[in-house]
Design a protein around this motif. Structure first.
Motif, PDB file in Angstrom:
ATOM      1  N   VAL A 109       0.817  -1.216   0.000  1.00  0.00           N
ATOM      2  CA  VAL A 109       0.000   0.000   0.000  1.00  0.00           C
ATOM      3  C   VAL A 109       0.851   1.267   0.000  1.00  0.00           C
ATOM      4  CG1 VAL A 109      -1.853  -1.192   1.209  1.00  0.00           C
ATOM      5  CG2 VAL A 109      -0.206   0.178   2.531  1.00  0.00           C
ATOM      6  N   GLU A 110       2.161   1.120   0.015  1.00  0.00           N
ATOM      7  CA  GLU A 110       3.053   2.275   0.132  1.00  0.00           C
ATOM      8  C   GLU A 110       2.853   3.316  -0.966  1.00  0.00           C
ATOM      9  OE1 GLU A 110       5.484   4.741   2.052  1.00  0.00           O
ATOM     10  OE2 GLU A 110       4.761   2.815   2.788  1.00  0.00           O
ATOM     11  N   PRO A 111       2.569   2.937  -2.223  1.00  0.00           N
ATOM     12  CA  PRO A 111       2.367   3.979  -3.245  1.00  0.00           C
ATOM     13  C   PRO A 111       1.282   4.977  -2.874  1.00  0.00           C
ATOM     14  CG  PRO A 111       2.664   1.857  -4.310  1.00  0.00           C
ATOM     15  CD  PRO A 111       2.572   1.588  -2.837  1.00  0.00           C
ATOM     16  N   ALA A 112       0.229   4.533  -2.198  1.00  0.00           N
ATOM     17  CA  ALA A 112      -0.834   5.439  -1.785  1.00  0.00           C
ATOM     18  C   ALA A 112      -0.357   6.377  -0.681  1.00  0.00           C
ATOM     19  CB  ALA A 112      -2.050   4.651  -1.313  1.00  0.00           C
ATOM     20  N   LEU A 113       0.412   5.843   0.249  1.00  0.00           N
ATOM     21  CA  LEU A 113       0.895   6.661   1.359  1.00  0.00           C
ATOM     22  C   LEU A 113       1.964   7.650   0.904  1.00  0.00           C
ATOM     23  CD1 LEU A 113       1.116   3.912   4.127  1.00  0.00           C
ATOM     24  CD2 LEU A 113      -0.814   5.395   3.527  1.00  0.00           C
ATOM     25  N   THR A 114       2.707   7.288  -0.115  1.00  0.00           N
ATOM     26  CA  THR A 114       3.688   8.210  -0.680  1.00  0.00           C
ATOM     27  C   THR A 114       2.998   9.358  -1.400  1.00  0.00           C
ATOM     28  OG1 THR A 114       5.315   6.438  -0.958  1.00  0.00           O
ATOM     29  CG2 THR A 114       5.622   8.416  -2.297  1.00  0.00           C
ATOM     30  N   ALA A 115       1.951   9.039  -2.142  1.00  0.00           N
ATOM     31  CA  ALA A 115       1.209  10.070  -2.878  1.00  0.00           C
ATOM     32  C   ALA A 115       0.430  10.983  -1.941  1.00  0.00           C
ATOM     33  CB  ALA A 115       0.271   9.415  -3.892  1.00  0.00           C
ATOM     34  N   PHE A 116      -0.146  10.388  -0.888  1.00  0.00           N
ATOM     35  CA  PHE A 116      -1.001  11.140   0.045  1.00  0.00           C
ATOM     36  C   PHE A 116      -0.549  10.851   1.479  1.00  0.00           C
ATOM     37  CE2 PHE A 116      -3.920   9.951  -3.537  1.00  0.00           C
ATOM     38  CZ  PHE A 116      -3.961  11.208  -4.129  1.00  0.00           C
ATOM     39  N   PRO A 117       0.510  11.517   1.950  1.00  0.00           N
ATOM     40  CA  PRO A 117       1.066  11.225   3.286  1.00  0.00           C
ATOM     41  C   PRO A 117       0.054  11.372   4.423  1.00  0.00           C
ATOM     42  CG  PRO A 117       2.596  12.563   2.010  1.00  0.00           C
ATOM     43  CD  PRO A 117       1.323  12.506   1.216  1.00  0.00           C
ATOM     44  N   ILE A 118      -0.956  12.210   4.256  1.00  0.00           N
ATOM     45  CA  ILE A 118      -1.940  12.396   5.321  1.00  0.00           C
ATOM     46  C   ILE A 118      -2.652  11.089   5.652  1.00  0.00           C
ATOM     47  CG2 ILE A 118      -3.810  13.059   3.754  1.00  0.00           C
ATOM     48  CD1 ILE A 118      -3.131  14.471   7.271  1.00  0.00           C
ATOM     49  N   LEU A 119      -2.766  10.196   4.677  1.00  0.00           N
ATOM     50  CA  LEU A 119      -3.451   8.927   4.929  1.00  0.00           C
ATOM     51  C   LEU A 119      -2.693   8.071   5.937  1.00  0.00           C
ATOM     52  CD1 LEU A 119      -4.669   7.910   1.356  1.00  0.00           C
ATOM     53  CD2 LEU A 119      -5.940   9.087   3.170  1.00  0.00           C
ATOM     54  N   ALA A 120      -1.371   8.221   5.989  1.00  0.00           N
ATOM     55  CA  ALA A 120      -0.572   7.466   6.954  1.00  0.00           C
ATOM     56  C   ALA A 120      -0.927   7.867   8.385  1.00  0.00           C
ATOM     57  CB  ALA A 120       0.916   7.685   6.695  1.00  0.00           C
ATOM     58  N   GLU A 121      -1.419   9.090   8.563  1.00  0.00           N
ATOM     59  CA  GLU A 121      -1.825   9.565   9.879  1.00  0.00           C
ATOM     60  C   GLU A 121      -3.263   9.185  10.213  1.00  0.00           C
ATOM     61  OE1 GLU A 121      -1.134  13.759  10.123  1.00  0.00           O
ATOM     62  OE2 GLU A 121       0.721  13.623   8.933  1.00  0.00           O
ATOM     63  N   ARG A 122      -3.957   8.605   9.264  1.00  0.00           N
ATOM     64  CA  ARG A 122      -5.385   8.295   9.439  1.00  0.00           C
ATOM     65  C   ARG A 122      -5.669   6.801   9.341  1.00  0.00           C
ATOM     66  NH1 ARG A 122      -4.933  13.052  10.460  1.00  0.00           N
ATOM     67  NH2 ARG A 122      -6.047  14.795   9.469  1.00  0.00           N
ATOM     68  N   MET A 123      -4.661   5.966   9.454  1.00  0.00           N
ATOM     69  CA  MET A 123      -4.813   4.540   9.148  1.00  0.00           C
ATOM     70  C   MET A 123      -5.878   3.850   9.999  1.00  0.00           C
ATOM     71  SD  MET A 123      -2.878   3.742   6.580  1.00  0.00           S
ATOM     72  CE  MET A 123      -2.163   2.103   6.538  1.00  0.00           C
ATOM     73  N   SER A 124      -6.024   4.241  11.235  1.00  0.00           N
ATOM     74  CA  SER A 124      -6.995   3.591  12.123  1.00  0.00           C
ATOM     75  C   SER A 124      -8.356   4.277  12.119  1.00  0.00           C
ATOM     76  CB  SER A 124      -6.453   3.545  13.553  1.00  0.00           C
ATOM     77  OG  SER A 124      -6.252   4.855  14.052  1.00  0.00           O
ATOM     78  N   GLN A 125      -8.479   5.372  11.392  1.00  0.00           N
ATOM     79  CA  GLN A 125      -9.730   6.151  11.372  1.00  0.00           C
ATOM     80  C   GLN A 125     -10.691   5.582  10.331  1.00  0.00           C
ATOM     81  OE1 GLN A 125      -8.989  10.350  11.271  1.00  0.00           O
ATOM     82  NE2 GLN A 125     -11.044  10.868  10.541  1.00  0.00           N
ATOM     83  N   ARG A 126     -11.972   5.558  10.662  1.00  0.00           N
ATOM     84  CA  ARG A 126     -12.965   5.092   9.702  1.00  0.00           C
ATOM     85  C   ARG A 126     -13.029   6.060   8.522  1.00  0.00           C
ATOM     86  NH1 ARG A 126     -17.986   5.088  10.493  1.00  0.00           N
ATOM     87  NH2 ARG A 126     -18.072   6.316  12.404  1.00  0.00           N
ATOM     88  N   ALA A 127     -13.107   5.495   7.325  1.00  0.00           N
ATOM     89  CA  ALA A 127     -13.064   6.315   6.117  1.00  0.00           C
ATOM     90  C   ALA A 127     -14.207   7.316   6.060  1.00  0.00           C
ATOM     91  CB  ALA A 127     -13.096   5.421   4.881  1.00  0.00           C
ATOM     92  N   GLY A 128     -15.365   6.940   6.605  1.00  0.00           N
ATOM     93  CA  GLY A 128     -16.511   7.828   6.570  1.00  0.00           C
ATOM     94  C   GLY A 128     -16.372   9.059   7.428  1.00  0.00           C
ATOM     95  N   THR A 129     -15.383   9.084   8.305  1.00  0.00           N
ATOM     96  CA  THR A 129     -15.180  10.251   9.172  1.00  0.00           C
ATOM     97  C   THR A 129     -14.072  11.168   8.657  1.00  0.00           C
ATOM     98  OG1 THR A 129     -13.551   9.139  10.608  1.00  0.00           O
ATOM     99  CG2 THR A 129     -15.890   8.873  11.164  1.00  0.00           C
ATOM    100  N   LEU A 130     -13.459  10.815   7.537  1.00  0.00           N
ATOM    101  CA  LEU A 130     -12.437  11.678   6.946  1.00  0.00           C
ATOM    102  C   LEU A 130     -13.084  12.920   6.351  1.00  0.00           C
ATOM    103  CD1 LEU A 130     -10.353   9.026   4.949  1.00  0.00           C
ATOM    104  CD2 LEU A 130      -9.781  10.015   7.183  1.00  0.00           C
ATOM    105  N   SER A 131     -12.274  13.948   6.150  1.00  0.00           N
ATOM    106  CA  SER A 131     -12.762  15.128   5.429  1.00  0.00           C
ATOM    107  C   SER A 131     -13.039  14.744   3.978  1.00  0.00           C
ATOM    108  CB  SER A 131     -11.713  16.241   5.477  1.00  0.00           C
ATOM    109  OG  SER A 131     -10.594  15.888   4.683  1.00  0.00           O
ATOM    110  N   GLY A 132     -13.758  15.610   3.271  1.00  0.00           N
ATOM    111  CA  GLY A 132     -14.067  15.328   1.878  1.00  0.00           C
ATOM    112  C   GLY A 132     -12.819  15.134   1.029  1.00  0.00           C
ATOM    113  N   GLY A 133     -11.828  15.977   1.239  1.00  0.00           N
ATOM    114  CA  GLY A 133     -10.590  15.862   0.479  1.00  0.00           C
ATOM    115  C   GLY A 133      -9.845  14.580   0.785  1.00  0.00           C
ATOM    116  N   GLU A 134      -9.814  14.210   2.075  1.00  0.00           N
ATOM    117  CA  GLU A 134      -9.129  12.972   2.460  1.00  0.00           C
ATOM    118  C   GLU A 134      -9.851  11.748   1.891  1.00  0.00           C
ATOM    119  OE1 GLU A 134      -7.367  14.811   6.648  1.00  0.00           O
ATOM    120  OE2 GLU A 134      -9.141  13.515   6.668  1.00  0.00           O
TER     121      GLU A 134
END
Length: 226
Positions: A109-134
């Motif tokens: 999954v590293e290509p996604a985390l490299t492209a969007f580093p903020i996702l690495a800080e949200r790994m345990s968060q439910r996707a539905g609670t992310l901001s629209g951009g995230e």
């Protein structure tokens, strides 16, 4: 320029209403094509038809020389056609990490985390609670982690801050390679025109413009512009 996907005489009906009126379009290989127009123009209907979610009443869809008009959506997906819908491209009840693992299907999954580093800080968060951009970053990660050969994106930047939209487009543009074609549907054309090589405009189910971004900007018919 080689053609990856072409539609000929495409018509789509919703009951008595015809949403697409005999559309003919060619999408070049390895390029970004923008489909622009106002709400109700038929852009999303066309995208959903290409993905196999809507069955045309007439016409053909040919992908890399093969007529796929009758193919169901799951077969198209298995062959490398990936649709990222507007506000719905993630599993809202699952954590970000679980979404990425599902998208990657055993790959890194590293290509996604490299492209969007903020996702690495949200790994345990439910996707539905992310901001629209995230959420859009997570949705676009699907294309980074799967061998998609044809990528369809519906309203990638809708409602997002300009800097977030610009980053998403920056990543999406890198996905258009020799063996991968990208089709963008947008109402607000700014970033789409900056990134696209080909532009088609739709209005009320018909094609009102075809050309490159420079021609589109100077076209006298402003009826299709956002």
């Amino acid at each position: 320029m080689a053609i990856a996907l072409s539609v000929t005489g495409l018509r789509v009906r919703y009951g008595p209403i015809e949403a697409l009126h005999g559309v003919d379009l060619d999408f070049p290989s390895g390029a970004v094509t923008a489909l622009v127009g106002r709400n109700g123009s038929g852009r999303s209907t066309l995208l959903n038809t290409l993905a196999g979610l809507v069955r045309p009443s007439a016409g053909r869809v040919v992908w890399n020389g093969t007529d796929i008009t009758a193919w169901p959506a799951d077969r198209r997906a298995r062959e490398g056609l990936t649709l990222i819908p507007e506000r719905g491209g993630v599993f809202a009840g699952l954590a970000v990490a679980d979404n990425l693992r599902l998208f990657a299907d055993g790959a890194d999954v590293e290509p996604a985390l490299t492209a969007f580093p903020i996702l690495a800080e949200r790994m345990s968060q439910r996707a539905g609670t992310l901001s629209g951009g995230e959420q859009q970053m997570l949705a676009v990660s699907r294309a980074l982690l799967t061998p998609a050969r044809l990528l369809l994106l519906d309203e990638l930047s809708q409602g997002l801050a300009p800097r977030i939209a610009a980053r998403l487009y920056e990543v999406v543009t890198t996905l258009a390679t020799a063996d991968r074609t990208v089709i963008l549907v947008e109402q607000h054309t700014g970033e789409a025109l900056e990134r696209a090589e080909v532009v088609y405009a739709l209005s009320r189910g018909t094609v009102t413009f075809r050309g490159d971004p420079t021609e589109y900007r100077t076209h006298p018919d402003t009826a299709h512009r956002s």
